[in-house]
Design a protein around this motif. Structure first.
Motif, mmCIF file in Angstrom:
data_model
loop_
_atom_site.group_PDB
_atom_site.id
_atom_site.type_symbol
_atom_site.label_atom_id
_atom_site.label_comp_id
_atom_site.label_asym_id
_atom_site.label_seq_id
_atom_site.Cartn_x
_atom_site.Cartn_y
_atom_site.Cartn_z
ATOM 1 N N PRO A 10 0.944 -1.160 -0.040
ATOM 2 C CA PRO A 10 -0.015 -0.036 0.090
ATOM 3 C C PRO A 10 0.921 1.334 -0.011
ATOM 4 C CG PRO A 10 -0.823 -1.589 1.655
ATOM 5 C CD PRO A 10 0.641 -2.032 1.011
ATOM 6 N N ARG A 11 0.286 2.082 -0.500
ATOM 7 C CA ARG A 11 1.084 3.631 -0.763
ATOM 8 C C ARG A 11 1.018 4.490 0.503
ATOM 9 N NH1 ARG A 11 4.021 4.248 -5.464
ATOM 10 N NH2 ARG A 11 3.813 2.142 -6.774
ATOM 11 N N THR A 12 -0.156 4.313 1.166
ATOM 12 C CA THR A 12 -0.471 5.072 2.163
ATOM 13 C C THR A 12 -0.205 4.473 3.539
ATOM 14 O OG1 THR A 12 -2.785 4.454 2.467
ATOM 15 C CG2 THR A 12 -2.514 6.155 0.941
ATOM 16 N N LEU A 13 -0.037 5.375 4.607
ATOM 17 C CA LEU A 13 0.309 4.800 5.878
ATOM 18 C C LEU A 13 -0.921 4.229 6.558
ATOM 19 C CD1 LEU A 13 2.418 4.913 8.282
ATOM 20 C CD2 LEU A 13 1.323 7.029 9.056
ATOM 21 N N ARG A 14 -2.091 4.599 5.964
ATOM 22 C CA ARG A 14 -3.415 4.002 6.525
ATOM 23 C C ARG A 14 -3.314 2.676 6.025
ATOM 24 N NH1 ARG A 14 -9.296 6.217 5.099
ATOM 25 N NH2 ARG A 14 -10.610 4.890 6.286
ATOM 26 N N GLY A 15 -2.919 2.322 4.812
ATOM 27 C CA GLY A 15 -3.182 0.947 4.292
ATOM 28 C C GLY A 15 -2.271 0.408 4.898
ATOM 29 N N ARG A 16 -0.889 0.636 5.042
ATOM 30 C CA ARG A 16 0.347 -0.139 5.474
ATOM 31 C C ARG A 16 0.056 -0.637 6.976
ATOM 32 N NH1 ARG A 16 5.678 2.849 3.282
ATOM 33 N NH2 ARG A 16 5.112 2.494 0.946
ATOM 34 N N ARG A 184 -8.461 0.050 9.605
ATOM 35 C CA ARG A 184 -8.490 1.190 8.727
ATOM 36 C C ARG A 184 -9.468 2.585 9.116
ATOM 37 N NH1 ARG A 184 -6.838 1.066 3.506
ATOM 38 N NH2 ARG A 184 -8.352 2.650 2.976
ATOM 39 N N GLY A 188 -7.771 5.844 10.363
ATOM 40 C CA GLY A 188 -8.131 6.954 9.383
ATOM 41 C C GLY A 188 -8.612 8.287 10.416
ATOM 42 N N ARG A 195 -3.467 14.969 9.063
ATOM 43 C CA ARG A 195 -3.691 15.301 7.558
ATOM 44 C C ARG A 195 -4.072 17.163 7.685
ATOM 45 N NH1 ARG A 195 -6.672 10.543 6.817
ATOM 46 N NH2 ARG A 195 -8.479 11.756 7.470
ATOM 47 N N THR A 198 -0.841 18.992 8.152
ATOM 48 C CA THR A 198 -0.055 18.995 6.880
ATOM 49 C C THR A 198 -0.736 20.197 5.770
ATOM 50 O OG1 THR A 198 0.364 16.664 6.991
ATOM 51 C CG2 THR A 198 0.524 17.687 4.909
#
Length: 458
Positions: A10-16, A184, A188, A195, A198
């Motif tokens: 996964p590309r996102t920290l949430r997915g990882r 998730r 999230g 987020r 950021t």
């Protein structure tokens, strides 16, 4: 393989984080499922063994071992007791189930158990039923011994174990799906403030805002993140401020040599000039251009080094020649007496020549601008350094302006007739501090003004 794994990750920290939680839960549930089903298999096997022992004990009550020969007594429920039961006198088979043949796998297994002369259980794999559990039960008498072997079909027990395994797998799948979804959702919600921070940091850094996150009323992790982002925003604002300051300083410092170039060109174009006058104009323009180049190099080098807190100077410069050259280049439009007082011709400052010029030049220009008749430049050796003094006999610095003297863009009198931008003194002080020196004003000196330049020794 590693490249494929990186692409599938996964590309996102949430997915990882969700994947890590899912993997951990899967490993834990696999271990728990194996342990649970192993324990249930053992429990079901113990139940089967208990049933076999109870049946063997019931059959043993129909075996008479009091005489020299073993006799099997007939009972009312004899057909029920004889189902899946083998009775041996020693190793000699006395009775067997009606459905069992003498050479069948079950009979051979029962023979082996009877020959072992003790309470033993074993599982036999046959064609139909596929798995059968057998247990032997010795019966001892006064003059003879017998062995009762009972058997039970393990299909019901194995069906129960299969149902438990299927139920465990279904439960594991449901739990993993719930774990992934809840992870998730939780991650999230946990990352939502990040987020937000950021986006705010991106917006504030673009406009150089004074707003900051702070560390109050925040969890410890977000407080640390807020502190780091605040420090980053402060550095960005400092860089923007230095960029604006560098632009102003370049404009201020380049104005004088550029004015000389323009004046010389206007003077040369005003009427025909001789070759000597043209050569002189060329020399003045070349000198002014070289001065502009030196100013640009000095300020740009200082800007590059501005992020470092340098306490040691690079290079060494003889003070007297630089001061004399600067005095000779002073604006000749004012009839002033300039005095250079440097008793030690070997005195050296621990700075580069160009940097020494850029430190002293704004103070000299300021003295010439405000002096009445005399400007004095002196230098003295001090322990560990050199002090240069620039003194004029003008009106001095107004007392109410002392606090703003070294503030960029501040001038005591905007209507005094000169076009300065109020950047010379701040630039001189910043350049001096960059090499471990200082520029200050002597408030005790009267009349006029005296500025002190302290630099490290060469």
């Amino acid at each position: 393989m590693n490249r494929l794994a990186r692409r599938l990750a996964p590309r996102t920290l949430r997915g990882r984080l969700s994947l890590v939680a899912l993997t951990t839960a899967a490993l834990l549930m696999t271990v728990l499922t194996v342990v649970f089903n192993t324990a249930m298999d053992r429990h079901l096997q113990h139940q089967a063994d208990d049933e076999l022992r109870n049946r063997a004990a019931a059959v043993a009550t129909t075996v008479d071992t009091r005489g020299p020969r073993v006799r099997v007594l007939e009972t009312v429920n004899d057909s029920l007791l004889d189902a899946n039961v083998w009775i041996y006198a020693g190793t000699r088979l006395l009775e067997k189930p009606p459905s069992a043949t003498a050479g069948s796998a079950l009979t051979r297994a029962a023979d082996r158990l009877a020959a072992r002369a003790g309470p033993v259980c074993a599982t036999v794999r046959t064609g139909n039923p596929r798995f059968v559990r057998l247990c032997s039960h010795p019966v001892s008498g006064l003059r003879s011994t017998a062995t009762v072997v009972t058997a039970v079909d393990l299909a019901p027990y194995r069906n129960s174990a299969g149902i438990l395994l299927s139920g465990s797998l279904i439960l594991d799948a449901v739990m993993l799906a719930c774990t992934y979804a809840l992870t998730r959702l939780a991650v999230g919600r946990a990352l939502r403030p990040v987020r937000t921070m950021t986006d705010q940091a991106t917006q504030w850094s673009a406009v150089g805002s004074d707003q900051r996150f702070g560390a109050e009323d925040q969890p410890a992790e977000l407080a640390r993140l807020g502190t780091s982002l605040d420090a980053l925003l402060d550095r960005i604002r400092t860089v923007l401020r230095h960029e604006q300051q560098l632009t102003g300083e370049l404009s201020h410092e380049l104005r004088t040599p550029l004015t000389r170039i323009v004046v010389e060109l206007d003077w040369w174009q005003a009427r025909p000039r001789s070759a000597a006058e043209t050569n002189a104009t060329h020399e003045v323009i070349a000198e002014a251009a070289q001065t502009m180049r030196t100013i640009c190099d000095t300020l740009l080098n200082d800007a590059r080094e501005g992020a470092r807190d340098t306490t040691t100077a690079v290079g060494a410069t003889a003070v007297a020649p630089v001061l004399r050259r600067l005095v000779e280049d002073l604006d000749a439009r004012k009839q002033l007496t300039t005095v250079v007082d440097v008793p030690d011709q070997q005195m050296e400052a621990g700075v580069a020549p160009a940097l020494l010029e850029r430190i002293v030049s704004p103070l000299l220009a300021n003295a010439v601008r405000h002096a009445g008749a005399t400007v004095t430049v002196s230098a003295r050796q001090q322990p560990g350094g050199v002090r240069i003094e620039v003194t004029d006999d003008g009106p001095g610095v107004p007392e109410e302006f002392l606090d703003d003297l070294f503030q960029p863009g501040r001038r005591a009198d905007f209507g005094d007739g000169h076009d300065g931008a109020g950047l010379g003194l701040p630039l001189a002080r910043r350049l001096a501090r960059a090499v471990g020196g200082e520029v200050s004003h002597d408030p005790e000196h009267t009349p006029g003004a005296r500025f002190l330049i302290d630099l490290p020794a060469g």
